[in-house]
Design an enzyme around this catalytic site. Structure first.
Site, PDB file in Angstrom:
ATOM      1  N   PRO A 275     -23.550 106.658 155.784  1.00 28.75           N
ATOM      2  CA  PRO A 275     -22.964 107.816 155.096  1.00 28.75           C
ATOM      3  C   PRO A 275     -22.602 108.993 155.994  1.00 28.75           C
ATOM      4  O   PRO A 275     -22.005 109.967 155.523  1.00 28.75           O
ATOM      5  CB  PRO A 275     -24.059 108.230 154.095  1.00 28.75           C
ATOM      6  CG  PRO A 275     -25.315 107.624 154.614  1.00 28.75           C
ATOM      7  CD  PRO A 275     -24.936 106.414 155.380  1.00 28.75           C
TER       8      PRO A 275
ATOM      9  N   LYS B 179     -17.538 108.480 154.168  1.00 23.91           N
ATOM     10  CA  LYS B 179     -16.335 107.661 153.981  1.00 23.91           C
ATOM     11  C   LYS B 179     -16.430 106.656 152.830  1.00 23.91           C
ATOM     12  O   LYS B 179     -15.405 106.136 152.379  1.00 23.91           O
ATOM     13  CB  LYS B 179     -16.046 106.858 155.270  1.00 23.91           C
ATOM     14  CG  LYS B 179     -15.551 107.703 156.405  1.00 23.91           C
ATOM     15  CD  LYS B 179     -14.078 107.980 156.272  1.00 23.91           C
ATOM     16  CE  LYS B 179     -13.605 109.127 157.114  1.00 23.91           C
ATOM     17  NZ  LYS B 179     -13.679 110.447 156.509  1.00 23.91           N
TER      18      LYS B 179
ATOM     19  N   HIS C 181     -13.550 122.694 151.166  1.00 24.15           N
ATOM     20  CA  HIS C 181     -14.175 123.034 152.445  1.00 24.15           C
ATOM     21  C   HIS C 181     -13.180 122.865 153.583  1.00 24.15           C
ATOM     22  O   HIS C 181     -12.565 121.819 153.716  1.00 24.15           O
ATOM     23  CB  HIS C 181     -15.393 122.139 152.698  1.00 24.15           C
ATOM     24  CG  HIS C 181     -16.630 122.630 152.003  1.00 24.15           C
ATOM     25  ND1 HIS C 181     -17.892 122.318 152.412  1.00 24.15           N
ATOM     26  CD2 HIS C 181     -16.770 123.439 150.923  1.00 24.15           C
ATOM     27  CE1 HIS C 181     -18.766 122.914 151.605  1.00 24.15           C
ATOM     28  NE2 HIS C 181     -18.110 123.579 150.694  1.00 24.15           N
TER      29      HIS C 181
HETATM   30  C1  LIG Z   1     -28.032 105.722 147.797  1.00 19.78           C
HETATM   31  C2  LIG Z   1     -26.607 105.883 148.283  1.00 19.78           C
HETATM   32  C3  LIG Z   1     -26.162 107.108 148.804  1.00 19.78           C
HETATM   33  C4  LIG Z   1     -24.849 107.261 149.228  1.00 19.78           C
HETATM   34  N1  LIG Z   1     -24.449 108.471 149.761  1.00 19.78           N
HETATM   35  C5  LIG Z   1     -23.171 108.600 150.179  1.00 19.78           C
HETATM   36  C6  LIG Z   1     -22.707 109.809 150.722  1.00 19.78           C
HETATM   37  O1  LIG Z   1     -23.446 110.782 150.847  1.00 19.78           O
HETATM   38  N2  LIG Z   1     -21.400 109.884 151.120  1.00 19.78           N
HETATM   39  C7  LIG Z   1     -20.530 108.809 150.984  1.00 19.78           C
HETATM   40  O2  LIG Z   1     -19.352 108.903 151.305  1.00 19.78           O
HETATM   41  N3  LIG Z   1     -20.942 107.668 150.464  1.00 19.78           N
HETATM   42  C8  LIG Z   1     -22.236 107.534 150.066  1.00 19.78           C
HETATM   43  N4  LIG Z   1     -22.622 106.375 149.541  1.00 19.78           N
HETATM   44  C9  LIG Z   1     -21.625 105.335 149.408  1.00 19.78           C
HETATM   45  C10 LIG Z   1     -20.770 105.547 148.158  1.00 19.78           C
HETATM   46  O3  LIG Z   1     -21.552 106.052 147.123  1.00 19.78           O
HETATM   47  C11 LIG Z   1     -20.146 104.211 147.830  1.00 19.78           C
HETATM   48  O4  LIG Z   1     -19.310 103.854 148.904  1.00 19.78           O
HETATM   49  C12 LIG Z   1     -19.352 104.200 146.515  1.00 19.78           C
HETATM   50  O5  LIG Z   1     -20.235 104.297 145.429  1.00 19.78           O
HETATM   51  C13 LIG Z   1     -18.515 102.925 146.419  1.00 19.78           C
HETATM   52  O6  LIG Z   1     -17.976 102.810 145.145  1.00 19.78           O
HETATM   53  P1  LIG Z   1     -17.778 101.388 144.479  1.00 19.78           P
HETATM   54  O7  LIG Z   1     -17.154 101.678 143.164  1.00 19.78           O
HETATM   55  O8  LIG Z   1     -17.138 100.485 145.430  1.00 19.78           O
HETATM   56  O9  LIG Z   1     -19.246 100.799 144.291  1.00 19.78           O
HETATM   57  P2  LIG Z   1     -20.464 101.290 143.396  1.00 19.78           P
HETATM   58  O10 LIG Z   1     -20.443 102.774 143.258  1.00 19.78           O
HETATM   59  O11 LIG Z   1     -21.678 100.649 143.971  1.00 19.78           O
HETATM   60  O12 LIG Z   1     -20.165 100.683 141.967  1.00 19.78           O
HETATM   61  C14 LIG Z   1     -20.349  99.320 141.675  1.00 19.78           C
HETATM   62  C15 LIG Z   1     -20.581  99.185 140.187  1.00 19.78           C
HETATM   63  O13 LIG Z   1     -20.630  97.804 139.856  1.00 19.78           O
HETATM   64  C16 LIG Z   1     -21.691  97.580 138.973  1.00 19.78           C
HETATM   65  N5  LIG Z   1     -22.080  96.174 139.084  1.00 19.78           N
HETATM   66  C17 LIG Z   1     -22.768  95.570 140.077  1.00 19.78           C
HETATM   67  N6  LIG Z   1     -22.917  94.266 139.825  1.00 19.78           N
HETATM   68  C18 LIG Z   1     -22.295  94.031 138.646  1.00 19.78           C
HETATM   69  C19 LIG Z   1     -22.128  92.870 137.835  1.00 19.78           C
HETATM   70  N7  LIG Z   1     -22.619  91.690 138.232  1.00 19.78           N
HETATM   71  N8  LIG Z   1     -21.461  92.968 136.673  1.00 19.78           N
HETATM   72  C20 LIG Z   1     -20.939  94.171 136.285  1.00 19.78           C
HETATM   73  N9  LIG Z   1     -21.094  95.313 137.001  1.00 19.78           N
HETATM   74  C21 LIG Z   1     -21.768  95.235 138.159  1.00 19.78           C
HETATM   75  C22 LIG Z   1     -22.766  98.563 139.410  1.00 19.78           C
HETATM   76  O14 LIG Z   1     -23.704  98.845 138.376  1.00 19.78           O
HETATM   77  C23 LIG Z   1     -21.920  99.781 139.747  1.00 19.78           C
HETATM   78  O15 LIG Z   1     -21.721 100.634 138.662  1.00 19.78           O
HETATM   79  C24 LIG Z   1     -23.944 106.183 149.132  1.00 19.78           C
HETATM   80  C25 LIG Z   1     -24.374 104.963 148.612  1.00 19.78           C
HETATM   81  C26 LIG Z   1     -25.693 104.790 148.213  1.00 19.78           C
HETATM   82  C27 LIG Z   1     -26.152 103.447 147.677  1.00 19.78           C
END
Ligand SMILES: Cc1cc2nc3c(=O)[nH]c(=O)nc-3n(C[C@H](O)[C@H](O)[C@H](O)COP(=O)(O)OP(=O)(O)OC[C@H]3O[C@@H](n4cnc5c(N)ncnc54)[C@H](O)[C@@H]3O)c2cc1C
Length: 391
Positions: A293, A297, A72
């Site tokens: 969101p 970011k 995009h």
């Molecule tokens: C509902 C929702 C909608 C979103 N929409 C957007 C969007 O439109 N645009 C955008 O940029 N961002 C969005 N975000 C934010 C984006 O999805 C997150 O910033 C991104 O997922 C971050 O990645 P991460 O790997 O840090 O965390 P996460 O994706 O949260 O991954 C963390 C992982 O750790 C695991 N975990 C947790 N606790 C434990 C434990 N004790 N032991 C082992 N594993 C564990 C979880 O199951 C998960 O798989 C959204 C977030 C949510 C919640």
């Protein structure tokens, strides 16, 4: 079990980190609390910044993204029934973004990890990180009904906002910066081709709306709703009617409707946990920070953190110097705060607070008019949206 880097969480942060370390010849073990299907189908982010796209390609995880992702070159802003397109490449020296869902990024990284990488244990819940400030930190976890211990040289908490890693940083060393917003997003997935070929961000007196997409045949749309609203209290027709009102233009633009396959409400929060490192425990992604969101970011920040960690650890292995590891928290936080600022600005630019005054309404319109008429203001938005450089 013993490994160099114990990674908690198989979201985008944990999975990409495992891939980057594998490519650098550093072993790791990933512990994920949920099962594979859950991780692969959790609907979340969908916009990849230019830097994220470049990192995925360089990590050997960009093949399907390049085939199926949608490049995009801009977004559309809508306000007062008017439309204004922001042209990213023209304003940023060629940068753009990629529409490719977080679910697909995770599927690609999981497939690579299982084929070529180190252990990735699903349904392995970390219970606690212990000895974070010692030379031998451990992760206590439960897998297949048994408790076990993962001994590590380093632990990276990629376990999202609700994870356990953050709790291992002593309270007296922590500073939390937080803001919650008095509204949320009702998000839907619909089996209908997107009504516009780029994302549309609409500011309306009834509240914000966003038109986005997951593929040429699946639309993703959002409505600002009151904090704590229940997705099920909205009928499908009510959602489409409200979207139509908020996207309305003076030139008669039409919104295509289709079957809604999923709906949920996401709260809006800004949150930063400082520091992002304690001893040999490093926090990455949502475990350390949350952005609303609006600026797309969240996932991109998670990518920035793990790139910084992988680079720092490789530097230490190659040179013996811990200077980059020592600077991890500060390095990441510089970028995090720019993303926090940008996400806050986009949120307050486009959402209507329940207690907004006519003065604030006029200011929002003035800010949007400024973006539409000033190259400097528009460039600032385009630079923020396409992403701040990884450090
Ligand atoms: C509902 C929702 C909608 C979103 N929409 C957007 C969007 O439109 N645009 C955008 O940029 N961002 C969005 N975000 C934010 C984006 O999805 C997150 O910033 C991104 O997922 C971050 O990645 P991460 O790997 O840090 O965390 P996460 O994706 O949260 O991954 C963390 C992982 O750790 C695991 N975990 C947790 N606790 C434990 C434990 N004790 N032991 C082992 N594993 C564990 C979880 O199951 C998960 O798989 C959204 C977030 C949510 C919640």
């Amino acid at each position: 079990m013993r490994t160099t880097v114990g990674i908690i969480g198989a979201g985008p942060a944990g999975l990409l980190l495992a891939r980057l370390l594998h490519n650098a010849g550093i072993d790791s073990v990933v512990l994920e609390a949920r099962d594979r299907a859950y991780v692969e189908h959790r609907q979340r982010a969908g916009i990849l910044e230019q830097g994220t796209v470049d990192v995925l390609r360089a990590a050997g995880a960009g093949e399907r993204m390049d085939r199926e992702g949608l490049r995009h070159d801009g977004i559309e802003l809508r306000y007062d029934r008017k439309r204004h397109r922001v042209d990213f490449p023209a304003l940023t020296g060629g940068r753009s973004v990629m529409v490719y869902a977080q679910t697909e990024v995770c599927k690609d990284l999981i497939a690579l990890q299982l084929k070529e990488g180190g252990p990735l244990l699903f349904e392995a819940e970390a219970l606690a990180v212990e000895g974070a400030d010692s030379d031998r930190p451990t992760v206590r976890f439960r897998h297949e009904g048994r408790e076990d211990v993962l001994e590590c040289d380093y632990v990276v908490g990629c376990d999202g906002f609700w994870g356990v890693a953050r709790k291992a940083v002593p309270e007296e060393l922590v500073r939390v910066f937080e803001r919650t917003y008095p509204f949320g997003w009702l998000g839907i997935l619909a089996d209908v081709p997107p009504s516009h070929d780029e994302l549309v961000y609409a500011r309306h007196d009834r509240g914000f709306a966003l038109l986005s997409m997951r593929s040429p045949s699946v639309s993703r749309l959002y409505l600002q709703v009151p904090e704590g609203a229940d997705a099920e209290s909205w009928s499908d027709d009510e959602i489409w009617d409200e979207l139509e009102r908020r996207f309305e233009t003076e030139d008669g633009w039409a919104l295509e409707r289709g079957p809604i396959t999923q709906k949920s409400v996401t709260p809006m929060r800004s949150y930063v946990h400082e520091p992002m490192r304690h001893g040999r425990l490093f926090l990455a992604g949502d475990a350390a920070h949350i952005v609303p969101p609006t600026g797309a970011k969240g996932l991109n920040l998670a990518v920035g953190d793990v790139v910084t960690f992988a680079r720092a650890l490789t530097h230490q292995r190659d040179t013996g110097s811990a200077e980059l590891l020592d600077a991890y928290s500060e390095t990441c936080l510089r970028r995090v705060w720019q993303a926090e600022r940008f996400s806050y600005d986009m949120t307050t630019l486009l959402h209507r607070s329940p207690d907004a005054t006519p003065f604030e309404d006029r200011l929002q319109i003035a800010r949007l008019e400024r973006i539409a008429t000033s190259a400097a203001a528009e460039t600032d938005l385009a630079e923020g949206y396409t992403g701040f450089p990884f450090q």
